[in-house]
Design an enzyme around this catalytic site. Structure first.
Site, PDB file in Angstrom:
ATOM      1  N   GLU A  42     -33.943  56.803  38.624  1.00 36.20           N
ATOM      2  CA  GLU A  42     -32.763  56.058  38.364  1.00 36.20           C
ATOM      3  C   GLU A  42     -31.455  56.861  37.732  1.00 36.20           C
ATOM      4  OE1 GLU A  42     -31.382  52.083  36.126  1.00 36.20           O
ATOM      5  OE2 GLU A  42     -33.576  51.966  36.789  1.00 36.20           O
ATOM      6  N   ASP A  53     -26.151  47.052  28.280  1.00 36.18           N
ATOM      7  CA  ASP A  53     -27.060  48.089  27.815  1.00 36.18           C
ATOM      8  C   ASP A  53     -26.921  48.007  26.333  1.00 36.18           C
ATOM      9  OD1 ASP A  53     -28.034  49.816  29.839  1.00 36.18           O
ATOM     10  OD2 ASP A  53     -25.834  50.223  30.381  1.00 36.18           O
TER      11      ASP A  53
END
Lengths: 244, 380
Positions: A42, A53
């Protein structure tokens, strides 16, 4: 993209922040991780306001942006990494909209990227964009969360190609000591609704986590722990050992 | 409820928040239609907030301006000193109805944080407020007020350390604690249903002002003017006049050091459509879609996005938007203080500066009081 894991095994999907700690080292780390026997790599495209995040990926993204990384630069990094594992872009929606979804899809595809994950694009908002990505040959990976209803899980699985990403916890990315309670049941609800492999992500960083996921998920995504490491390879290799 | 305003709005959020937003929308619909909820909201508005707020003719300021006859809608007289409590009160009642034990908020100038801490104390919620360290410095008094009211103020050191980053951090908290926590967003921004819910709770400003203006002047104003950061006081006063086609609606954004120089917060004037904090609207961003740092002397307007309904009103040309600089706002602050004996907050001081150039009957939303800004004004 990768097959469902046979029982007793788990695949690994490591995360790389494009342009972090700098362009050269992100290409180098990407090549080493993509060649280590992982199911996919990824590659995160940094965004100024990454809502999903935690601090590690936030700071890495901010550092990459301060280092001058652009969406075009992330495409170049993907092309330079090259594989052999399939490459998956992880980008928030606004950089994709600014770049132009058509151009983004065709440039990503030309750079050798196989799939796209957009953490702030739930299935409803993706309806107009999914055909654009698919036309360019990109798989569209959608996320399931612990708060998703069964109806939503159905819909998310139906919209996904490549694999389905199961967010393990209600929260943001980042290292945790333990896997959340109830995770096996959530993964079971997802696996019952799709033939695609199911990758678990968020909070996974240790060999014990990998062992606990075997038989429940097909792959584990590991992000913050690898981004935080000076050299991600030792941890990656330790986790890969636990996967076998 | 419509999911979008034209192409704007929507729900660009992590999957974790989609079902909770569905629940919030259903809860708000049911509360809005429930006479008992409305009666409680009405009672608390009267006795706790101090509504209706007065309509005031700014006689000396009008004479000074020359061509405009300016009335203020006195939201500065709301309990806690700004229109923010209208929204925080309604959302707190909703949070209680939904069985949540904890409320969180972001704040820029601190007015929304104070309003949220206030309803936290009033209704017994655990309360956490996110605030950028830069804003904590600019608005130290409000930080102390929030703490005194029992709220935990968490400092945000990411990015530009202002409202944008505080909002991101509040959303991250909500993603993590969504089962027990209600996020009281402070402006008409964010994912659906927030822009609509905040508008519904702030429209009391315009509903009262329209009736008061008709009573006082015997006809409608020619222009309604309000400052726009996220745009909650503006949408609150505009909504009552949307169908009055002859009434001009004017939104005033923060021009900072000048829109040409790039140090400003005028998203509708100088931005282009993009996604921030869960909705598509006008956004100050670079060519790559990265959100730009903003600047305004007013912490409450220092935000790169704007509510999606304003984006639609702009495109439809139903409302006009312009920008006023820091210097012009400061001048208007001084003028209003000296001529009317009213210290306006630096946010509505932007609207005052725009009103100085208008003609005819003007209704201005004086969205908050300026005591919080004294240090900034003295330092400038």
């Amino acid at each position: 993209m990768f097959p469902r894991a046979p029982s007793g095994r788990l695949e690994l999907v490591p995360y790389l922040m494009a342009g972090y700690p700098d362009r050269r080292r992100s290409i180098e780390n990407g090549r080493r991780m993509a060649g280590a026997g992982v199911a996919a790599l990824e590659i995160g495209i940094p965004f100024s306001d990454p809502l999903a995040d935690g601090p590690v990926i936030q700071k890495a993204g901010q550092a990459a942006l301060e280092g001058g990384l652009t969406v075009g630069g992330a495409m170049e990094i993907a092309a330079a990494v090259g594989g052999p594992a399939p490459l998956v872009f992880m980008s928030y929606i606004n950089p994709i909209l600014a770049y132009g979804p058509d151009r983004f899809a065709s440039d990503a595809s030309s750079a050798g990227v196989a799939a796209l994950i957009v953490p702030d694009l739930p299935v409803e908002e993706a309806e107009a964009l999914t055909p654009v990505f698919r036309q360019a040959g990109l798989d569209t990976v959608f996320l399931v969360a612990p708060t998703s209803t069964d109806e939503r899980i159905e819909r998310i699985c139906a919209a996904s190609t490549g694999f389905v990403y199961c967010v393990t916890l209600t929260g943001i990315t980042g290292v945790r000591a333990d896997l959340p309670a109830g995770l096996d049941a959530l993964l079971g609800r997802v696996r019952a609704r799709t033939e695609l492999p199911v990758a678990a992500g968020f909070g996974i960083s240790r060999a014990e986590h990998i062992a606990a996921l075997k038989g429940h998920a097909d792959a584990a995504v590991v992000g913050s722990a690898l981004v935080a490491a000076d050299d991600p390879l030792p941890l990656l290799e330790e986790l890969l050992k636990a996967c076998a | 409820m419509p999911l979008r305003y034209g192409v704007y709005g929507g729900r660009y959020v992590p999957e974790t928040l989609v079902s909770p937003l569905d629940e919030l929308e259903a809860a708000w619909r049911s509360a809005r239609a429930d006479p008992a909820f409305q009666a409680e909201l009405e009672g608390q508005r009267r006795d706790f907030v101090g509504r209706p707020t007065p309509l005031y003719f700014a006689e000396r300021l009008s004479a000074h301006f020359g061509k405009a006859r300016v009335h203020f809608k006195r939201e500065d007289l709301c309990h806690t000193g700004a229109h923010k409590l209208n929204n925080a009160l309604g959302q707190a009642l909703l949070a209680r109805r939904m069985g949540k034990q904890r409320i969180i908020a972001e704040t820029g100038a601190g007015q929304h944080g104070v309003a949220t801490a206030t309803v936290g104390a009033r209704f017994g919620f655990e309360c956490t407020v996110y605030m950028g360290t830069e804003d904590m410095r600019r608005q130290a008094v409000n930080v102390e007020r929030m703490r005194m009211l029992g709220a935990e103020v968490r400092e945000v050191t990411a990015g530009t350390r202002t409202l944008k980053d505080a909002t991101s951090e509040a959303i991250r908290d909500w993603v993590t604690n969504v089962r027990t926590t209600h996020y009281i967003i402070g402006s008409a921004v964010g994912p659906h249903p927030y822009p609509e819910m905040v508008r519904d709770l702030q429209r009391v400003i315009g509903d009262e002002a329209r009736a008061q203006y008709l009573e006082a002047e015997g006809r409608l104003p020619e222009v309604v003017v309000a400052c726009v950061g996220g745009g909650s006081n503006a949408i609150g006063i505009f909504t009552a006049f949307l169908d009055d086609e002859d009434v001009r609606l004017l939104g005033v954004e923060a021009g900072g050091a000048g829109v040409e120089g790039g140090r400003h917060a005028a998203s509708l004037v100088a931005g282009r459509p993009g996604v921030l904090h869960g909705s598509l609207s006008y956004l100050l961003q670079d060519a790559d879609g990265q959100v730009l740092p903003t600047h305004s002397i007013s912490a409450g307007l220092d935000y790169p996005g704007v509510g999606p309904e304003h984006a639609l009103l702009r495109d439809l040309e139903r409302a006009e938007y312009l920008a006023v600089t820091d210097g012009e706002a400061l001048e208007a602050f001084q003028l209003c203080t000296r001529l009317e004996g009213i210290l306006p907050a630096l946010e509505p001081a932007h609207a005052l500066a725009a009103a100085a150039r208008l003609e005819g009957r003007v209704l201005l939303c004086l969205s908050g009081r300026g005591d919080k800004d004294l240090a900034t004004v003295l330092a400038s």
